[in-house]
Enzyme design. Structure first.
Site, mmCIF file in Angstrom:
data_model
loop_
_atom_site.group_PDB
_atom_site.id
_atom_site.type_symbol
_atom_site.label_atom_id
_atom_site.label_comp_id
_atom_site.label_asym_id
_atom_site.label_seq_id
_atom_site.Cartn_x
_atom_site.Cartn_y
_atom_site.Cartn_z
ATOM 1 N N LYS A 37 54.691 -0.706 -17.906
ATOM 2 C CA LYS A 37 54.827 -0.355 -19.324
ATOM 3 C C LYS A 37 54.389 -1.531 -20.177
ATOM 4 O O LYS A 37 55.065 -2.559 -20.244
ATOM 5 C CB LYS A 37 56.272 -0.006 -19.693
ATOM 6 N N GLU A 54 60.399 -13.430 -16.899
ATOM 7 C CA GLU A 54 59.663 -14.497 -17.597
ATOM 8 C C GLU A 54 60.002 -14.348 -19.072
ATOM 9 O O GLU A 54 59.563 -13.400 -19.720
ATOM 10 C CB GLU A 54 58.157 -14.317 -17.389
ATOM 11 N N CYS A 96 54.925 -17.951 -25.188
ATOM 12 C CA CYS A 96 56.172 -18.431 -24.577
ATOM 13 C C CYS A 96 56.082 -19.927 -24.303
ATOM 14 O O CYS A 96 57.060 -20.641 -24.360
ATOM 15 C CB CYS A 96 56.432 -17.670 -23.292
ATOM 16 N N GLU A 107 63.427 -19.756 -30.705
ATOM 17 C CA GLU A 107 61.997 -19.488 -30.607
ATOM 18 C C GLU A 107 61.540 -18.853 -31.930
ATOM 19 O O GLU A 107 62.058 -17.817 -32.337
ATOM 20 C CB GLU A 107 61.813 -18.492 -29.459
HETATM 21 P P1 NAD Z 1 60.209 -7.946 -26.161
HETATM 22 O O1 NAD Z 1 61.296 -8.467 -25.314
HETATM 23 O O2 NAD Z 1 60.554 -7.405 -27.499
HETATM 24 O O3 NAD Z 1 59.430 -6.764 -25.398
HETATM 25 C C1 NAD Z 1 58.880 -6.944 -24.113
HETATM 26 C C2 NAD Z 1 58.710 -5.578 -23.470
HETATM 27 O O4 NAD Z 1 60.002 -5.005 -23.242
HETATM 28 C C3 NAD Z 1 57.949 -4.575 -24.326
HETATM 29 O O5 NAD Z 1 57.113 -3.785 -23.510
HETATM 30 C C4 NAD Z 1 59.074 -3.731 -24.910
HETATM 31 O O6 NAD Z 1 58.670 -2.425 -25.286
HETATM 32 C C5 NAD Z 1 60.034 -3.689 -23.741
HETATM 33 N N1 NAD Z 1 61.418 -3.348 -24.068
HETATM 34 C C6 NAD Z 1 62.049 -3.430 -25.267
HETATM 35 N N2 NAD Z 1 63.320 -2.987 -25.154
HETATM 36 C C7 NAD Z 1 63.497 -2.653 -23.859
HETATM 37 C C8 NAD Z 1 64.601 -2.150 -23.111
HETATM 38 N N3 NAD Z 1 65.784 -1.903 -23.679
HETATM 39 N N4 NAD Z 1 64.443 -1.933 -21.793
HETATM 40 C C9 NAD Z 1 63.258 -2.186 -21.188
HETATM 41 N N5 NAD Z 1 62.176 -2.641 -21.842
HETATM 42 C C10 NAD Z 1 62.290 -2.879 -23.165
HETATM 43 O O7 NAD Z 1 59.143 -9.124 -26.245
HETATM 44 P P2 NAD Z 1 57.830 -9.178 -27.125
HETATM 45 O O8 NAD Z 1 58.238 -9.312 -28.553
HETATM 46 O O9 NAD Z 1 56.912 -8.084 -26.724
HETATM 47 O O10 NAD Z 1 57.186 -10.559 -26.604
HETATM 48 C C11 NAD Z 1 57.553 -11.799 -27.080
HETATM 49 C C12 NAD Z 1 58.549 -12.470 -26.168
HETATM 50 O O11 NAD Z 1 58.026 -12.547 -24.846
HETATM 51 C C13 NAD Z 1 58.835 -13.900 -26.565
HETATM 52 O O12 NAD Z 1 60.216 -14.156 -26.482
HETATM 53 C C14 NAD Z 1 58.085 -14.730 -25.526
HETATM 54 O O13 NAD Z 1 58.594 -16.013 -25.304
HETATM 55 C C15 NAD Z 1 58.218 -13.862 -24.327
HETATM 56 N N6 NAD Z 1 57.148 -14.175 -23.370
HETATM 57 C C16 NAD Z 1 57.465 -14.879 -22.228
HETATM 58 C C17 NAD Z 1 56.465 -15.223 -21.324
HETATM 59 C C18 NAD Z 1 56.788 -15.979 -20.063
HETATM 60 O O14 NAD Z 1 55.972 -15.933 -19.143
HETATM 61 N N7 NAD Z 1 57.908 -16.665 -19.967
HETATM 62 C C19 NAD Z 1 55.144 -14.860 -21.579
HETATM 63 C C20 NAD Z 1 54.859 -14.158 -22.750
HETATM 64 C C21 NAD Z 1 55.873 -13.807 -23.634
#
Ligand code: NAD
Length: 509
Positions: free
Chosen positions: A195, A270, A304, A401
């Site tokens: 997803k 991650e 991230c 963040e």
């Molecule tokens: P997010 O957590 O809002 O969403 C990530 C994914 O989770 C999306 O596909 C979203 O639709 C899904 N999601 C949302 N609610 C959910 C639920 N209840 N159950 C299952 N899935 C759900 O993150 P974002 O805003 O898309 O991305 C930014 C974040 O990602 C930042 O915090 C960043 O640090 C982190 N990030 C981490 C890494 C890493 O490798 N450590 C890499 C890239 C981004």
């Protein structure tokens, strides 16, 4: 503060880019395109404001169908039993197809996320390279054998694919992040449900078509689109899912782990970061300044790994921040389709508002904005590269963040203070240390509790090296030589040869 730079975009470039792909995309379930129940999610380019793609708003039912398809492909299909050489052949073919469609994939990621096209192109190249690396690991996957247990015992440890894997990804590196997970899961012999973020689904859906073209059997990889609570949540609770590989925010990652607890799934997380760049007076200042600006403003800080905390030895703080402000002013912010652009658009109006609120509350707590601090004049969503100083480590802006082009500066006097400052958040994803002195560089690097430490560089990456976080930056590691093993279970085989020594007392004794 009002930043008076006007950002314009080029309508001709946009028109050309939009011709390369269809507006409407379907989900990919059981080897077929699936439209869902009719509702769609429209994605507007955050730089240009126009609708670039429409994807189905999937629901729990779609997630369920996708999981059932993966389950069937795993339990009754040939993929888990395929030879490593055949699996590797498919992965290598996918890499070639990613290369073939590089420009379309880069444009999709650029238009949906707002990232600069030059950067998107290198991300797509990087993604293809990861698929190739996974193919090489597929053929290396092996277990262990113990021939030292005595003449009548032989121990074998087999590596078997873990089963059905839910892969959930964020919006900031759409094709790259799915490529840090999916090829390794496939290399292990798993079946997957993917997803992507609701804001950046198109390149992942395009990848689904490439997987089919490369010969991946039906049902081995399914792609569902939609909002997290509607399609992501069922992927974390369904008893037919064996593992969750999630990249996203710490808050959602935590919720996903909690949701998965009832069925005790393996998790790989991650998550977020608040990564320090620690700079000592003996560093190569030009290189450190260049890297500090890169770390802070690459992908508009929506990364991230962003080096969002600059920790400076007090003796160089003023001079360094003056130099960084010059670079922040010179960074080319603008049309993501312009190959010269280095800082593109912010992902959404909502997120831009949150970044501004972070800066505003920092100011209210006494911090000072040296440069930037506000959105830029434009029809799109652009934020000026920002430096915030006079920051206390207890302030929210030093701990949370921000996920925008905003860097905070803090100072230290001693190596011990630098390490303590670096470790003063709940995250532990990455860190860098800048010093020509080996004791300082290695000493700080070893003292910092982070999954990656860069010495005299920043955000270098290669599939050979593992990546992941300490503390609340995550659970587990991606990439590296164990990347395929992460998607396996160990099965112990204990083999006995020759006559058995009876458990019962010898008869007649
Ligand atoms: P997010 O957590 O809002 O969403 C990530 C994914 O989770 C999306 O596909 C979203 O639709 C899904 N999601 C949302 N609610 C959910 C639920 N209840 N159950 C299952 N899935 C759900 O993150 P974002 O805003 O898309 O991305 C930014 C974040 O990602 C930042 O915090 C960043 O640090 C982190 N990030 C981490 C890494 C890493 O490798 N450590 C890499 C890239 C981004």
């Amino acid at each position: 503060m009002n930043v008076r730079i006007k950002i314009a975009v080029d309508p001709v470039k946009l028109n050309e880019a939009m011709k390369r792909f269809p507006r409407d995309r379907a989900m990919w379930i059981d080897g077929r395109e699936v439209a869902g129940e009719g509702e769609t999610i429209e994605r507007r380019s955050p730089a240009h404001g126009v609708v670039v793609t429409r994807v189905p708003r999937g629901r729990a039912n779609d997630a369920r169908r996708a999981i059932a398809s993966a389950r069937k492909a795993f339990d009754a299909g040939r993929w888990p039993h395929e030879t490593a050489s055949n699996r590797a052949r498919v992965l290598l073919k996918v890499a070639d197809l990613i290369d073939r469609d590089r420009e379309t994939l880069a444009i999709l990621d650029t238009l949906e996320s707002g990232k600069p096209i030059a950067q998107a192109r290198s991300e797509i190249e990087g993604a293809a390279d990861i698929w190739r690396y996974a193919a090489s690991l597929a053929r290396e996957l092996s277990g262990e054998s113990y021939a030292n247990l005595g003449p009548d015992r032989l121990g074998l440890v087999l590596r078997e694919p873990i089963g059905v894997v839910s892969i959930i990804t964020p919006w900031n590196f759409p094709l790259l992040i799915v490529s840090q997970k999916l090829p390794f899961a496939l290399a292990a012999g798993c079946a997957c449900v993917v997803k992507p973020s609701e804001m950046t689904s198109a390149s992942t859906l395009h990848l689904g078509l490439l997987l089919a073209e490369a010969g991946l059997p039906e049902g081995v990889c399914n792609i569902v689109t939609g909002y997290g609570p509607e399609v992501g949540a069922p992927m974390t609770t369904d008893p037919d899912v064996d593992m969750i590989s999630f990249t996203g925010s710490t808050a959602v990652g935590r919720a996903a782990v909690a949701a998965s607890a009832a069925t005790l799934k393996k998790v790989s997380m991650e998550l977020g970061g608040k990564n320090p760049q620690v700079i000592f007076p003996d560093a190569d200042m030009d290189a450190a300044l260049d890297a500090a600006a890169f770390g802070a403003y690459f992908n508009a800080g929506e990364c991230c790994n962003a080096g969002s905390r600059i920790l400076l030895h007090a003796s160089i703080a003023d001079e360094f921040l003056a130099g960084l402000a010059v670079r922040a002013g010179e960074a080319k912010v603008g049309d993501p389709l312009d190959p010269e652009t280095r800082v593109g658009a912010i992902i959404s109006a909502d997120h831009l508002g949150k970044i501004e609120t972070h800066v505003k509350s920092a100011r209210e707590s006494g911090a000072v904005v040296r440069t930037g601090g506000a959105r830029l004049e434009s029809n799109g969503l652009f934020m000026a590269p920002t430096i915030v100083e006079n920051v206390d480590p207890s302030m929210a802006i030093a701990r949370e963040e921000v996920f925008g082009p905003v860097v905070v500066a803090l100072t230290f006097e001693t190596v011990e203070e630098a390490i303590a400052l670096a470790n003063s958040t709940s995250y532990g994803l990455s860190a860098s240390v800048w010093s020509r002195d080996v004791d300082t560089a290695i000493g700080v690097g070893r003292g910092v509790r982070a999954g990656t430490v860069w010495v005299n560089t920043f955000m270098d990456g290669t599939p050979e090296l593992p990546f992941g976080g300490y503390h609340q930056s995550g659970v587990g590691r991606e990439l590296g030589r164990n990347a395929v093993k992460d998607y396996t279970e160990e099965k112990t085989f204990h083999v006995h040869t020759g006559p058995r020594t009876s458990w019962w007392l010898p008869r007649g004794a």
